[in-house]
Each structure stands twice: as C-alpha cells, then as structure tokens.
Write a protein that holds these residues in place. Structure first.
Motif, PDB file in Angstrom:
ATOM      1  N   HIS A 128      -6.962  10.825  -4.339  1.00 34.02           N
ATOM      2  CA  HIS A 128      -6.072  11.092  -3.208  1.00 34.02           C
ATOM      3  C   HIS A 128      -4.752  11.636  -3.709  1.00 34.02           C
ATOM      4  CE1 HIS A 128      -5.002   9.973   1.135  1.00 34.02           C
ATOM      5  NE2 HIS A 128      -5.961  10.868   1.134  1.00 34.02           N
ATOM      6  N   GLY A 161      -3.708  -0.167  -1.874  1.00 34.63           N
ATOM      7  CA  GLY A 161      -5.133  -0.539  -1.823  1.00 34.63           C
ATOM      8  C   GLY A 161      -5.397  -1.872  -1.153  1.00 34.63           C
ATOM      9  N   ALA A 180      -4.512  -2.742   1.577  1.00 35.71           N
ATOM     10  CA  ALA A 180      -4.462  -2.625   3.036  1.00 35.71           C
ATOM     11  C   ALA A 180      -5.808  -2.931   3.697  1.00 35.71           C
ATOM     12  CB  ALA A 180      -3.994  -1.234   3.442  1.00 35.71           C
ATOM     13  N   VAL A 201       4.267  -5.903  16.588  1.00 35.18           N
ATOM     14  CA  VAL A 201       4.332  -4.756  15.670  1.00 35.18           C
ATOM     15  C   VAL A 201       5.546  -3.889  16.008  1.00 35.18           C
ATOM     16  CG1 VAL A 201       3.176  -2.600  15.012  1.00 35.18           C
ATOM     17  CG2 VAL A 201       1.857  -4.704  15.163  1.00 35.18           C
ATOM     18  N   LYS A 221       3.130  -5.383  10.725  1.00 34.72           N
ATOM     19  CA  LYS A 221       2.707  -3.979  10.794  1.00 34.72           C
ATOM     20  C   LYS A 221       1.268  -3.925  11.243  1.00 34.72           C
ATOM     21  CE  LYS A 221       5.532  -1.191   7.846  1.00 34.72           C
ATOM     22  NZ  LYS A 221       5.634  -0.347   6.684  1.00 34.72           N
ATOM     23  N   LEU A 222       0.908  -2.820  11.841  1.00 32.21           N
ATOM     24  CA  LEU A 222      -0.494  -2.640  12.192  1.00 32.21           C
ATOM     25  C   LEU A 222      -1.188  -2.131  10.930  1.00 32.21           C
ATOM     26  CD1 LEU A 222      -2.839  -2.534  14.092  1.00 32.21           C
ATOM     27  CD2 LEU A 222      -1.917  -0.487  15.134  1.00 32.21           C
ATOM     28  N   MET A 223      -1.854  -3.023  10.226  1.00 31.06           N
ATOM     29  CA  MET A 223      -2.449  -2.658   8.948  1.00 31.06           C
ATOM     30  C   MET A 223      -3.622  -1.706   9.180  1.00 31.06           C
ATOM     31  SD  MET A 223      -0.352  -4.071   7.116  1.00 31.06           S
ATOM     32  CE  MET A 223      -0.897  -3.777   5.454  1.00 31.06           C
ATOM     33  N   PHE A 230      -3.057   1.403   9.686  1.00 33.70           N
ATOM     34  CA  PHE A 230      -2.462   2.487  10.464  1.00 33.70           C
ATOM     35  C   PHE A 230      -1.289   3.070   9.684  1.00 33.70           C
ATOM     36  CE2 PHE A 230      -3.235   3.568  14.995  1.00 33.70           C
ATOM     37  CZ  PHE A 230      -4.486   2.968  15.107  1.00 33.70           C
ATOM     38  N   GLY A 231      -1.102   4.373   9.808  1.00 33.18           N
ATOM     39  CA  GLY A 231       0.049   5.025   9.188  1.00 33.18           C
ATOM     40  C   GLY A 231      -0.281   5.467   7.771  1.00 33.18           C
ATOM     41  N   LYS A 237      -0.163  12.809   8.916  1.00 34.38           N
ATOM     42  CA  LYS A 237       0.526  12.626  10.186  1.00 34.38           C
ATOM     43  C   LYS A 237      -0.455  13.037  11.277  1.00 34.38           C
ATOM     44  CE  LYS A 237       3.917  11.113   7.849  1.00 34.38           C
ATOM     45  NZ  LYS A 237       3.935   9.657   7.637  1.00 34.38           N
ATOM     46  N   ARG A 290     -10.835  10.569   6.326  1.00 36.24           N
ATOM     47  CA  ARG A 290     -11.709   9.534   5.749  1.00 36.24           C
ATOM     48  C   ARG A 290     -11.995   8.449   6.776  1.00 36.24           C
ATOM     49  NH1 ARG A 290      -7.910   7.743   1.028  1.00 36.24           N
ATOM     50  NH2 ARG A 290      -6.566   7.630   2.842  1.00 36.24           N
ATOM     51  N   PHE A 303       3.319   4.466  18.573  1.00 40.13           N
ATOM     52  CA  PHE A 303       2.480   5.032  17.507  1.00 40.13           C
ATOM     53  C   PHE A 303       2.392   6.553  17.611  1.00 40.13           C
ATOM     54  CE2 PHE A 303       1.275   0.654  18.120  1.00 40.13           C
ATOM     55  CZ  PHE A 303       1.295   0.170  16.820  1.00 40.13           C
ATOM     56  N   ASN A 354      -5.904   4.888   9.219  1.00 39.53           N
ATOM     57  CA  ASN A 354      -6.252   5.413   7.898  1.00 39.53           C
ATOM     58  C   ASN A 354      -7.601   4.818   7.477  1.00 39.53           C
ATOM     59  OD1 ASN A 354      -5.742   2.868   6.495  1.00 39.53           O
ATOM     60  ND2 ASN A 354      -3.568   3.282   6.884  1.00 39.53           N
ATOM     61  N   ASP A 363      -8.569   2.579   5.635  1.00 45.83           N
ATOM     62  CA  ASP A 363      -8.711   1.139   5.487  1.00 45.83           C
ATOM     63  C   ASP A 363      -8.927   0.417   6.806  1.00 45.83           C
ATOM     64  OD1 ASP A 363      -8.540   1.104   2.761  1.00 45.83           O
ATOM     65  OD2 ASP A 363      -6.357   1.223   2.804  1.00 45.83           O
ATOM     66  N   PHE A 421     -12.182  -0.561  -4.099  1.00 43.85           N
ATOM     67  CA  PHE A 421     -11.305   0.617  -4.044  1.00 43.85           C
ATOM     68  C   PHE A 421     -10.979   1.046  -5.490  1.00 43.85           C
ATOM     69  CE2 PHE A 421      -7.300   2.193  -1.479  1.00 43.85           C
ATOM     70  CZ  PHE A 421      -7.351   3.414  -2.136  1.00 43.85           C
TER      71      PHE A 421
HETATM   72  N1  CMC Z   1       2.697  -0.403  11.837  1.00 45.37           N
HETATM   73  C1  CMC Z   1       3.849  -0.297  12.545  1.00 45.37           C
HETATM   74  N2  CMC Z   1       4.818   0.588  12.300  1.00 45.37           N
HETATM   75  C2  CMC Z   1       4.614   1.431  11.282  1.00 45.37           C
HETATM   76  C3  CMC Z   1       3.443   1.398  10.511  1.00 45.37           C
HETATM   77  C4  CMC Z   1       2.465   0.445  10.815  1.00 45.37           C
HETATM   78  N3  CMC Z   1       1.337   0.361  10.117  1.00 45.37           N
HETATM   79  N4  CMC Z   1       3.516   2.352   9.565  1.00 45.37           N
HETATM   80  C5  CMC Z   1       4.692   2.976   9.742  1.00 45.37           C
HETATM   81  N5  CMC Z   1       5.365   2.420  10.787  1.00 45.37           N
HETATM   82  C6  CMC Z   1       6.650   2.850  11.344  1.00 45.37           C
HETATM   83  C7  CMC Z   1       7.820   2.447  10.445  1.00 45.37           C
HETATM   84  O1  CMC Z   1       8.304   1.173  10.770  1.00 45.37           O
HETATM   85  C8  CMC Z   1       8.800   3.556  10.730  1.00 45.37           C
HETATM   86  O2  CMC Z   1       9.390   3.291  11.997  1.00 45.37           O
HETATM   87  P1  CMC Z   1      10.931   3.699  12.303  1.00 45.37           P
HETATM   88  O3  CMC Z   1      10.968   5.201  12.155  1.00 45.37           O
HETATM   89  O4  CMC Z   1      11.178   3.209  13.674  1.00 45.37           O
HETATM   90  O5  CMC Z   1      11.759   2.997  11.248  1.00 45.37           O
HETATM   91  C9  CMC Z   1       7.926   4.781  10.926  1.00 45.37           C
HETATM   92  O6  CMC Z   1       6.647   4.266  11.376  1.00 45.37           O
HETATM   93  C10 CMC Z   1       7.740   5.592   9.650  1.00 45.37           C
HETATM   94  O7  CMC Z   1       7.143   4.763   8.670  1.00 45.37           O
HETATM   95  P2  CMC Z   1       7.559   4.705   7.141  1.00 45.37           P
HETATM   96  O8  CMC Z   1       7.573   3.263   6.697  1.00 45.37           O
HETATM   97  O9  CMC Z   1       8.770   5.515   6.896  1.00 45.37           O
HETATM   98  O10 CMC Z   1       6.312   5.457   6.493  1.00 45.37           O
HETATM   99  P3  CMC Z   1       5.939   5.464   4.973  1.00 45.37           P
HETATM  100  O11 CMC Z   1       5.407   6.809   4.699  1.00 45.37           O
HETATM  101  O12 CMC Z   1       7.065   4.987   4.123  1.00 45.37           O
HETATM  102  O13 CMC Z   1       4.792   4.346   4.890  1.00 45.37           O
HETATM  103  C11 CMC Z   1       2.672   3.280   4.824  1.00 45.37           C
HETATM  104  C12 CMC Z   1       3.439   4.622   4.875  1.00 45.37           C
HETATM  105  C13 CMC Z   1       1.193   3.554   4.598  1.00 45.37           C
HETATM  106  C14 CMC Z   1       3.206   2.390   3.666  1.00 45.37           C
HETATM  107  C15 CMC Z   1       2.897   2.557   6.174  1.00 45.37           C
HETATM  108  O14 CMC Z   1       2.428   3.369   7.229  1.00 45.37           O
HETATM  109  C16 CMC Z   1       2.216   1.191   6.219  1.00 45.37           C
HETATM  110  O15 CMC Z   1       2.765   0.222   5.717  1.00 45.37           O
HETATM  111  N6  CMC Z   1       0.967   1.105   6.816  1.00 45.37           N
HETATM  112  C17 CMC Z   1       0.235  -0.121   6.851  1.00 45.37           C
HETATM  113  C18 CMC Z   1      -0.417  -0.348   5.506  1.00 45.37           C
HETATM  114  C19 CMC Z   1      -1.618   0.543   5.298  1.00 45.37           C
HETATM  115  O16 CMC Z   1      -2.491   0.645   6.155  1.00 45.37           O
HETATM  116  N7  CMC Z   1      -1.673   1.130   4.090  1.00 45.37           N
HETATM  117  C20 CMC Z   1      -2.829   1.931   3.679  1.00 45.37           C
HETATM  118  C21 CMC Z   1      -2.507   3.357   3.398  1.00 45.37           C
HETATM  119  S1  CMC Z   1      -4.025   4.309   3.254  1.00 45.37           S
HETATM  120  C22 CMC Z   1      -4.741   3.750   1.827  1.00 45.37           C
HETATM  121  C23 CMC Z   1      -4.094   4.254   0.625  1.00 45.37           C
HETATM  122  O17 CMC Z   1      -4.031   5.502   0.457  1.00 45.37           O
HETATM  123  O18 CMC Z   1      -3.692   3.429  -0.214  1.00 45.37           O
END
Ligand code: CMC
Length: 435
Positions: free
Chosen positions: A235, A271, A273, A297, A305-307, A309-310, A315, A320, A359, A367, A369, A390
């Motif tokens: 990735h 990973g 997540a 959330v 956080k909504l695990m 997601f994001g 975007k 996947r 959202f 995503n 996961d 993973f």
């Molecule tokens: N649930 C709720 N709010 C969220 C989430 C979420 N899962 N993800 C992002 N946001 C919000 C965040 O609070 C922020 O809001 P605001 O603009 O109001 O402050 C906005 O969306 C932008 O988020 P960010 O934290 O700046 O985004 P980032 O690029 O730094 O983080 C991430 C990306 C993957 C760490 C985050 O989306 C997250 O923690 N997701 C949940 C964990 C997850 O599923 N991770 C697996 C990623 S895919 C597998 C991999 O490749 O490892």
C-alpha cells in the motif's frame, strides 16, 4: 522520473532569499518539488508532521489514487489481480519483480518459496520463552527479528543474491511463524508446513490441523484467505512501509527491518484497525445501539472513532473494502452464516455512516479493515491474530519496497529534521538551587 520545464520559486516577503527548485514528474499522480537544496540556500527546513505533503522516495511498485479510490500494483488494478490475477504468490512475484510471472517462472517461484517454509527447529525455544497469553504481534516482532540470527548466510545487503534469498525466506516463513504464534497461544503442538499444499491452504493447515485430526481444505475459505493476502500485500508509503525503509536506510538487515515494520503495523490507527473494528461491532452489539454510537463518534471529546472508516489517502470508497465485502458474502454463505448478526450490524452501520453529513463532509468511507475482521472471524482466526495475518500479507510489500530502496542510487540514511521549541542553552544549577 522526468524533469518538468516548470520550476518552483520560493521567495520570502522580506526579500531575504529566493530559491528556484526543480519539479519532477512521475508516470501518474502529483508532481514533486525537489527541496533538497532548501536548507543550504536558506538555512530553513520544511515543517510537515505526518508527511502530509512530503514524498520521501520515488517508487514504481504501488500507486494509489485516493480521490478515485484506485489501487494499482505495478500498474495492475487490484480488482483485476484479486479476481483474475491468480493466487497470492503471483502477486508476490509481481510486487518483487515488476511483472506477472509466465507459467515457468510461476512454477519456479512457487517451488522456491515452498522449499523455504520450514523454520529452524531451534525457533520453537524462542516461542517457549513467551507467556501463553502474549499478544501474537509481540511474538512476531521478536521471532521475525530473531530470524536474522539464523541466516547469517543471507545478510549482506549489498549482495543482490543475499537480498533475494532473504526475501524468499521472509515470505515463506511468515505463515509458519504466525501459525506457531497461534498454536502456542492455545497450547497445541506446532504443526509443520506441508509442501504439497498451496501457500494459503498450507497456512490453514498449520493453523487448524492437530496431530489427531488433519485440516480438511475448503477451497472457498482458502480463496478468501488468499484474497485477504492479495488485498493487503502492499500500500505504497504507509507508516509501516516507511518504518521498514527508514530502518533499512541505516543498512540494517532485512529481518530486523521487517520486525520494525511489524511493530509499527501493530498500532490501532494502522494494522490494528481490523481487530479494533471487530471489537467495536461487538461493543455496539445491536442495530438499535447504532445512533447512540454514531453520536459518540461525532462528539470530539469522547475519543471514539468509527474504526474501519477513514483513510489518510482514500477520500473515496477503499477499493479493497468492496472486494472484502464480496468475500464476506461468499464466506458467510459457504459456512451457512448468512444471518451472522455482526455482518448485519456492519452493513447497517456502513449504510447509516455513508448517509450521515459528518462522514460525507469529511469524505470518510469504509476501509479494508471494516470487513476483513468479519471474514477472518468466520475463517476461525482469533481476533488477536488479525494484525498478524495483515503482517503476513504485507511482508512481501515491505520486502519489495526495501529491495527497491537498497538499489536506488539516490538512497541516503533517513534523517528528518525538527523545529526545536525547547529551552535554549542554559547552565546546570547545583541541586539546592533547583525548583
Ligand atoms: N471516525 C470518526 N471521525 C474520523 C475518523 C473515524 N474513523 N477518521 C477521521 N475522522 C475525522 C477526524 O476526527 C477529522 O475531523 P475534524 O476535521 O473535524 O477534526 C477528520 O475526520 C479528518 O481526519 P484526520 O484524523 O485528519 O485523518 P488522518 O488522515 O490523519 O487519519 C486514519 C486517517 C486512518 C488514522 C483515521 O481515519 C482513523 O483513525 N480511522 C480509524 C482507524 C482505521 O480504520 N484505520 C485503518 C486504516 S486502513 C488500513 C491501513 O492501511 O492500515
């Protein structure tokens, strides 16, 4: 990478300095501004925590278009590789060598990987040093790092043959180590690999056979595992891959570098997540509790956080996640679990989140996961091993990226700089004069 005719000029409003910087074009995706001369010319660094705007290397392995929701390995769309691209070992060959194998190359590659599946018998003593309830990721960080002490014959990183042998060893032995971590945790004997089985079927065998009862290979489930491995194989420059590259930039051996990647992958924002997403679904418990959970959330003070997601790069819907959702249906149908409450809950949660302004406005989509935990649970894999699977899948991506870095003439030891905000120089006071 080609030079663009356009140049970037940085000038300061007080007229103190001005710098012209080259722009390079990749084959697709954003161009980059070469800022390497910035410090020498201006005495200033750039400030970019989280590497939001920084490319740390050039690479020809994996390309992601986050806005379109597109993922390409060596130019091939992930959808084609997952559906028509053969098995996981074909993807491994592709990532490592740049092209898909022809029939002879495939047979040779499978044969070579298969002949390296066993680990040194001494390895079991490392496992026995761990508590039975140790997290498999800590066991994997330790045992993968320990591989370096067994294979002194392939540690010369400047020798392309050594690099190749280490790559094969890592890809071949990861399933054996992950399955050993599982067997140790449940107090069952370690199961040796079977070289007459495919890569994924052999992993299921090492996980689920016992000396009293062989594992009966189920092709639907083996295909599902193979798909999980293909989807997680690489990735581009994510946190764990960048960790592998940074560790490798000092000349560390590949086993140590992959152990560093595993440590980074363990975190819940990366990973971890998939494990966190499944625990979240279990905690929500029923569709009726979704609104209350979504409200938490959205509440920034809740820390919830909504695990699943994001994503930093996607975007749009993670390509996947679509494939994993499809696999989820196949596996649950095969096992007669169509009414699995957790899957129904995940579907309902996804639907509600995709329609919710919070959202939608932040472009937060499921995503990979979000669904991979449900598939793995159905395969009989315990939650604590999800991130280990993973790591097993990502080993090929890490090693392909590590190999690419070692052969890059522009490669230098990674050494980020900082904006220092601590105390300037001061004298150490005697102890009776300290506050
Ligand atoms: N649930 C709720 N709010 C969220 C989430 C979420 N899962 N993800 C992002 N946001 C919000 C965040 O609070 C922020 O809001 P605001 O603009 O109001 O402050 C906005 O969306 C932008 O988020 P960010 O934290 O700046 O985004 P980032 O690029 O730094 O983080 C991430 C990306 C993957 C760490 C985050 O989306 C997250 O923690 N997701 C949940 C964990 C997850 O599923 N991770 C697996 C990623 S895919 C597998 C991999 O490749 O490892």
């Amino acid at each position: 990478m080609t030079n663009s005719e356009t140049k970037a000029t940085l000038s300061f409003s007080d007229g103190s300095a001005s710098l012209e910087m080259p722009i390079y074009k990749g084959s697709v995706g954003p161009d980059v501004i070469d800022i390497r001369k910035l410090y020498g010319a201006t005495g200033m660094f750039t400030y970019d925590p989280g590497f939001m705007s920084t490319a740390a290397c050039n690479s020809s392995i994996t390309y992601i278009d986050g806005d379109k929701g597109e993922l390409l390995y060596r130019g091939y769309p992930i959808e084609q590789l997952a559906v028509n691209g053969g098995d996981f070992l074909e993807t491994c060959y592709l990532l490592l060598n740049g092209e898909l194998p022809n029939a002879t190359q495939k047979t040779e590659f499978v044969d070579t990987v298969t002949k390296h599946t066993m680990v040194h018998e001494q390895m079991q003593f490392f496992f026995r040093g761990f508590r039975r309830d140790a997290h498999p990721m800590s066991v994997l960080v330790g045992t993968v790092g320990a591989l370096a002490s067994f294979y002194h014959d392939s540690l010369d990183i400047n020798d392309p043959h050594h690099r190749e042998v280490s790559a094969i060893r890592l890809i071949a032995k990861m399933p054996t180590l992950v399955a050993m971590a599982y067997k140790y945790s449940i107090g069952q004997p370690f199961v040796y690999p079977r070289n007459d089985l495919s890569y994924s079927a052999n992993f299921m065998h090492m996980m689920f056979s016992t000396p009293c009862e062989p594992y009966k290979v189920n092709e639907v489930l083996v295909r599902a595992l193979d798909r999980i491995l293909i989807l997680h194989a690489d990735h581009e420059q994510n946190a764990s891959t960048s960790t592998v590259r940074l560790a490798g930039s000092s000349g560390a051996n590949p086993f140590a570098c992959i152990a560093a990647g595993i440590a980074c992958l363990w975190g819940p924002a990366h990973g971890g997540a998939n494990e966190a997403a499944l625990s979240m679904l279990e905690e929500i418990g029923s569709v009726d509790n979704i609104p209350e959970f979504i409200a938490q959330v959205k509440d920034k003070n809740s820390g919830v956080k909504l695990m699943g997601f994001g994503h930093r790069v996607y975007k749009n819907y993670d390509p996947r996640a679509k494939l994993m959702r499809e696999t989820c249906y196949e596996v649950l149908n095969e096992l007669g679990l169509q009414d699995d409450p957790l899957f129904k809950l995940a579907m309902a949660l996804e639907k509600i989140a995709l329609e919710d302004e919070y959202f939608v406005s932040r472009k937060l989509y499921p995503n990979v996961d979000f669904y991979s935990g449900i598939v793995q649970r159905a395969l009989g894999i315990p939650t604590s091993l999800f991130t280990g699977i993973f790591a097993l899948a990502r080993t090929v991506g890490w090693i392909a990226q590590w190999k690419e870095m070692i052969s890059d003439p522009e490669q230098k030891i990674g050494r980020p700089r900082q904006l220092f905000v601590g105390s300037p120089k001061r004298d150490v006071p005697p102890i009776d004069q300290r506050g």
